[in-house]
Design a protein around this motif. Sequence first.
Motif, PDB file in Angstrom:
ATOM      1  N   GLU A  71       0.809  -1.215   0.000  1.00 26.28           N
ATOM      2  CA  GLU A  71       0.000   0.000   0.000  1.00 26.28           C
ATOM      3  C   GLU A  71       0.844   1.268   0.000  1.00 26.28           C
ATOM      4  O   GLU A  71       0.497   2.245  -0.660  1.00 26.28           O
ATOM      5  N   ASP A  89      -0.389  -5.238   3.032  1.00 26.60           N
ATOM      6  CA  ASP A  89      -0.862  -4.048   3.740  1.00 26.60           C
ATOM      7  C   ASP A  89      -0.176  -4.041   5.101  1.00 26.60           C
ATOM      8  O   ASP A  89      -0.489  -4.854   5.970  1.00 26.60           O
ATOM      9  N   ASP A  92      -3.396  -2.622   8.231  1.00 23.46           N
ATOM     10  CA  ASP A  92      -4.762  -2.489   7.727  1.00 23.46           C
ATOM     11  C   ASP A  92      -5.610  -2.016   8.904  1.00 23.46           C
ATOM     12  O   ASP A  92      -5.651  -2.677   9.946  1.00 23.46           O
ATOM     13  N   ASP A 211      -5.986  -4.951   0.768  1.00 25.94           N
ATOM     14  CA  ASP A 211      -6.997  -5.142   1.815  1.00 25.94           C
ATOM     15  C   ASP A 211      -7.570  -6.558   1.759  1.00 25.94           C
ATOM     16  O   ASP A 211      -8.068  -7.073   2.760  1.00 25.94           O
TER      17      ASP A 211
HETATM   18 CA    CA Z   1      -5.991  -1.548   4.124  1.00 31.68          CA
END
Ligand code: CA
Length: 260
Positions: A71, A89, A92, A211
């Motif tokens: 990310e 990620d 998250d 995600d």
């Molecule tokens: Ca996320």
Amino acid sequence: MTQEQWQSIYETAISWTKEAGENIRKMMDDTYEIHTKVNEHDLVTDVDRETELFFKNKINEKYSTHRIMGEEGLGDVVDDLDGTVWIIDPIDGTVNFVHQKCYFAISIGVFHEGKGMVGIIYDVMADEIFTALNGEGAFLNEEPLPRLENVTMNESLLSFNAGWVMKDRRLEALVNQSRGIRSYGAASLEMAYVACGRIEAYISFNLAPWDMAGGYVLLEEVGGIATNYEGNKLTFLNKDTLLAANPAIYKDIMKEIHGK
Ligand code: CA
Ligand code: 2AM
Ligand code: CA
Ligand code: CA
């Protein structure tokens, strides 16, 4: 790659994730910088970046041919899933990390030629690690997760952000039919909760590959279903909507929303 090699990648990824979690718990006690991204509610901290960098360094050193889609953009520019790709990620649920100091996770999916092979979701503060290796099952803290059982809508808990009801009023019907709505604010954990039967379905309208990647592998191993809101296969290359569900109510939800 052989199953033995995948077992080794799986175990390595788990040990790195636990180490990264330990680092996050330490960094939480220090002051760290908080920045906004697209808008004032979209937060990122030094801890997100440090954690992504931790994985990047580990992966580059041990698996130099693998690519990284993260990310925070410290990995590679990835626009296909050829070869082996780690979809990461680092935190998250950053809003939870900043405000609640719990309910956030490290989420990792390792894909090979487009297939989800390894999934890891680590709830850092609860010290719960959900793991899955393709063909070998899914686990919570090393205990095998059973395949998802048959349920009905009226004995199901569903999860989505309350704001989505304003975006799609058809969700109101699901609120009425289900036993209740929960919302945790971290997509990866919500997918893990579907996989372990704490909730029966999770819906979101705006998620990125990182995600969903880890949760997707977990769900596959317990017989869960994860598609976009239209019922199409997830590509893990673009932002998409998500419906992750126990297979027994997946069809009921699709029928309620799309009438088929
Ligand atoms: Ca996320
Ligand atoms: P994040 O904390 O890593 O940003 C919050 O409801 C969930 O949606 C979290 O999993 C959060 O991940 C994710 N999320 C928040 N903003 C997002 C955005 N603009 N695009 C995609 N996912 C987002
Ligand atoms: Ca984010
Ligand atoms: Ca994040």
